[in-house]
Structures are given as C-alpha cells and as structure tokens.
Enzyme design. Structure first.
Site: not given
Length: 503
Positions: A242-243, A246, A282-283, A392, A414, A442
């Site tokens: 989440h950078n 992204h 968004h993040d 996303d 994670y 995954a």
C-alpha cells in the site's frame, strides 16, 4: 517510491536457446551483476563477456540496465583471447591513471583495506550461500528496516501538519515529456507500472487529468494540480504494497477503464473527476496493517472511527486535509454546492474500497445491472463504487510479469502484520500466516470467488472488457491452479520419500 517492491530488476538471458531469468537488486554493483550472469550462464565467475540485445547492440551491465522480456533475451558473448588482451592493456592503462588520481585525493591504504575486506566478505558469501541467498539476505534486511519504520510510526496515525505541504515545490519537480508510445500505453490495462520512477508517475497522473479534459473544463490551476500530486505522493507510506506505486496502479487502471468502457459518453465530467480523484486518494497514509488489526489492537484509528472502516475513513480524512491547503486545493474554483457534491462522491467511493463491504456492494449492483439506467443517480453511484473496487484489486488483469510481483509485495505486508499479531497475542488470519499460505493458495480463491464474479457482472454492462480483463483473470486462475497441483505433487512425493526412509 521507496518501497521494497521497486528495488528489483528482472533480466532474461539466452543460454544456448534456453531462457534463463535473473533477478537482482538495484543496489547490486555492476561486478555483482556480472558474476550473477556468469553463474546463470554456467561460465567461470571471472569470465569477461559482453551482453548483446536482439539487434546486436552492446548493453551496459549495471543496476540501471534496460529490462527485457522472454521474447527478447540478451545474449552473453565471452570475449576471445585476443580481445581480452587488447581490453586488458587498455584496462591496465586506465587503472594506472585512476590509481594515480585516487592516491593523491584519498588515503589509499585505508581504501585498499576497505576494498579488500569487502571483496573477501562478498567472496565468502558467494562460496557459502551463492548469489541468490545473498540477495535474499539483502531483502530481509530491507524488510526489517521497513518493519521497524512501520512499527515506530503506527502509533501516530494522523498526519503531521508538515506533511500537508510538499517537501519540494513545483520548480524542483522535473517535467517529463511523455512519448506517444507512453501516452498510448497509459490507456491500456496491460500498462507496466514497474518501469517508472515517482516523478515519472506524477507526470503520468498529471497527463491523465489534462487528457480527460478535467483541467480545462473545471479550470484547475495546473500549478495547483502539480502541488496536489506532490503532496499526495508525500503522504503515501513506504509499505511493501500500500504505497504510492499502488496508488498510481489503481488510478491508471481507472483511466484505462474510462477509455475501454467509453465512460466519457455515459458519465458527466464531474463523475470522471470524482472517479479519478478517489482513485488517487483511496489509500492515503495507509499504515500497512489492515482494518482487522486496527480493530483487534484497539488502535487510535479504530477508536476514532468506532471500528467502522477505520482505514478508509482515515484515507478520506487525509485527502480532505490536503485539499484544505490552498496551494493543494484543485477544487478552489468550485462553489460550495459543487464542492459538497465532489466531497460526498469521493468519500463514497473511497469507503467502498473496504473489502468487508464487497458482498453488499456487488449484490446491490447485480440487482441494477440488468435494467441499468445511466440517468438514475443511484445506479450511477453504485457503478462508480464497483469500478473503483475493480481498479483497486485489478493486478491480476495485467500481464503475469507485471501482476506477480504485486503478489509478493502483498504477502510480505500480510506476513509483517501476522508476525506482529503473533507477538501481540492477537488473532491471525490463515491467509496472512507465513507458515500456512503460498502464492497459489493465496490467489486461487481470490481470483475465482472475488475477481472473476465481479468482472463478469461488470461485463454485462460493458462486454468489451471480456477479452482484455476477464480472459487474463481466467488465465491467471488456471496458472495458479497448475502451480498448486505441482506443489501438492511435490509435497506428496516428499511425504512418501520420508515415509520410506522411516520404514
């Protein structure tokens, strides 16, 4: 961008007709890279060689060397004795001149000692572990630093006011002239998001706003747009996944879907402005630990937002903290009512990215899609929520070589969370536990039960996405299922082998 994911290069070599993939860190020296290539090709470590592309041109061997693909591998050509002799003489002359200059400028003995010690250390690592293991250790060191940084910052979730102003102003923001090939590629879902540095990504985002007519139609000050994008960049953290890259990835996919689905003919310009801006924001300031962790750890964000989408609420708050700065407010020309509409629309879309609401949002869209009405505000809002969700989590829509590194980045984030949860005595989700999850396990369920059903529903409204979006998802699902079968077979063989030894 500062993330662990951008620190690698992937090069393909032609080894007697067989393709050999080599991965190395951009922190490697040219010498380390040459030795790694020798090992990959099967040449002695100190062999002198040249690297040729498919046109016969020589390629420089260094951390910034151009990436290639399996279809255009580089050829390794060892030099002959005569060539080596000529090069050796030239090399010795250069070395002599350099040595004379360095001896006058530096403490040569100390430098020799340092170089000798470093060479001895590297040679020992190569002998004991091999270059691959050395690279893994380097990655682990980088990950450890990231983990320590994230831990130290986690307790201060809200932004320092200083971050609301870009750490550099527009005059120092390099202007990139995007080529026609780049401009055309930006509109495609297959765009390779790994090939660009932060300043280049900022220029691409800037181009998107101009290309869609948003700057012109809403009279956005171009300098304010630049400052806002700089500030957004500065407020994404250096997480493995989440950078800022992204953020760029999601926004570029939104931009490509606007063209692919002809949304300019179906949506208003205000709708497009909200879609693009929500994707960019968004993040914002994502701490690297998801909502489940925030709630279980009773973090400041969970307490502030009463356990209701704490991260997504935080992303919205940071976005509008940035817009509250006059130098970064791209909406300064809007009247109060229009700004209220933009604010509500952006918040609605960012909150929709909470995967805990996935089933609710998709079910709502399914009820509308067969009788969809583009003049119905509720229908359009629901579609926009689904579109930002698609963007996303759209990595597997992209080519394998672009998509797969994102899986590694996500799993690392994670694992950092699950390690912390174990240390703090909090519940650990199996899909985040490094001892239980693999890449195939995954991805298979996520692609089969989340991605494909969602994109199939969108396809009812936009059939054109089937070939460029749904088909890659199906191929990705099949590939991971094959990998899982191989993993299961290997485990079974190993189990039988161990059972035979015990008899």
């Amino acid at each position: 961008m500062g993330s662990a994911s951008s620190a690698y290069r992937m090069i393909y070599l032609d080894v007697d007709g067989r393709i050999q993939k080599v991965v190395f860190s951009r922190f490697c020296s040219p010498c380390d890279i040459k030795e790694l290539f020798c090992m990959a090709v099967g040449l002695p470590r100190n062999t002198t060689f040249t690297l040729l592309d498919d046109t016969g041109s020589m390629v420089s061997i260094d951390p910034t060397m151009p990436s290639n693909s399996e279809r255009s591998p580089y050829k390794v050509v060892p030099l002959t004795g005569g060539q080596l002799a000529d090069k050796e003489e030239l090399f010795q002359n250069v070395l002599t001149q350099v040595a004379e200059q360095f001896s006058r400028a530096f403490k040569i003995n100390e430098l020799k000692t340092e170089v000798t010690n470093r060479l001895a250390m590297l040679e020992k690592r190569v002998e004991l572990e091999g270059m691959k293991v050395v690279e893994i250790e380097k990655c682990r060191s980088d990950i450890k630093k990231l983990r320590e940084e994230m831990t130290s910052r986690n307790n201060s979730s809200f932004l320092d006011d200083k971050k609301l102003t870009p750490h550099r102003d527009v005059p120092s923001y390099p202007k990139y002239h995007l080529s026609k090939e780049t401009i055309d590629a930006l509109r495609q879902p297959i765009f390779d998001v790994w090939q660009w540095e932060p300043n280049e990504m900022l220029s691409c985002l800037e181009h998107m706003y101009h290309d869609l007519g948003l700057v012109r139609d809403f009279k956005i000050n171009p300098i304010t747009l630049k400052r806002w994008l700089l500030c957004v960049h500065d407020n994404y953290r250096n997480n493995p996944f989440h950078n800022f890259r992204h953020c760029f990835c999601v926004t570029q996919m939104m931009y490509s879907m606007i063209y692919l689905c002809n949304l300019q003919e179906k949506f208003t310009q205000l709708d497009l402005l909200i879609l693009m801006t929500a994707a960019v924001c968004h993040d914002l300031d994502h701490p690297g630990y998801n909502n489940t962790y925030q709630i279980n750890a009773r973090s400041e964000l969970a307490v502030r937002y009463n356990d209701i989408s704490p991260l997504e609420n935080h992303h919205c708050a940071v976005a509008f903290q940035i817009f509250s700065q006059p130098d970064c407010n791209i909406f300064s020309n809007f009247d109060a009512e229009a700004f209220k509409q933009i604010r509500q629309g952006t918040i609605t879309l960012i909150l929709a990215t909470d995967m805990a609401r996935h089933g609710e949002i998709l079910d709502s869209f399914r009820q509308k899609v067969d009788t969809f009405d583009f003049t119905n505000e509720e229908h359009v809002t629901c579609l926009k929520m689904v579109l930002i969700k698609c963007c996303d989590i759209s990595n597997e829509v992209r080519p394998m070589e672009v998509a797969e590194p994102w899986v590694d980045c996500l799993l690392e984030e994670y694992f950092m969370q699950s390690d912390r949860e174990k240390a703090e005595g909090l519940p650990v989700a199996p899909f985040m536990d490094r001892d239980k999850v693999t890449k195939p396990t995954a991805q298979i369920g996520f692609i089969k039960f989340v991605l494909i059903p969602m994109f199939e529903t969108v396809m009812k409204l936009f059939p054109q996405i089937e070939e460029v979006m749904l088909q890659p998802l199906r191929e990705s699902r099949d590939r991971y299922e094959e990998l899982k079968q191989i993993d299961d077979t290997m485990k079974e063989v190993q189990k039988q082998s161990e059972g035979g030894k015990n008899k």
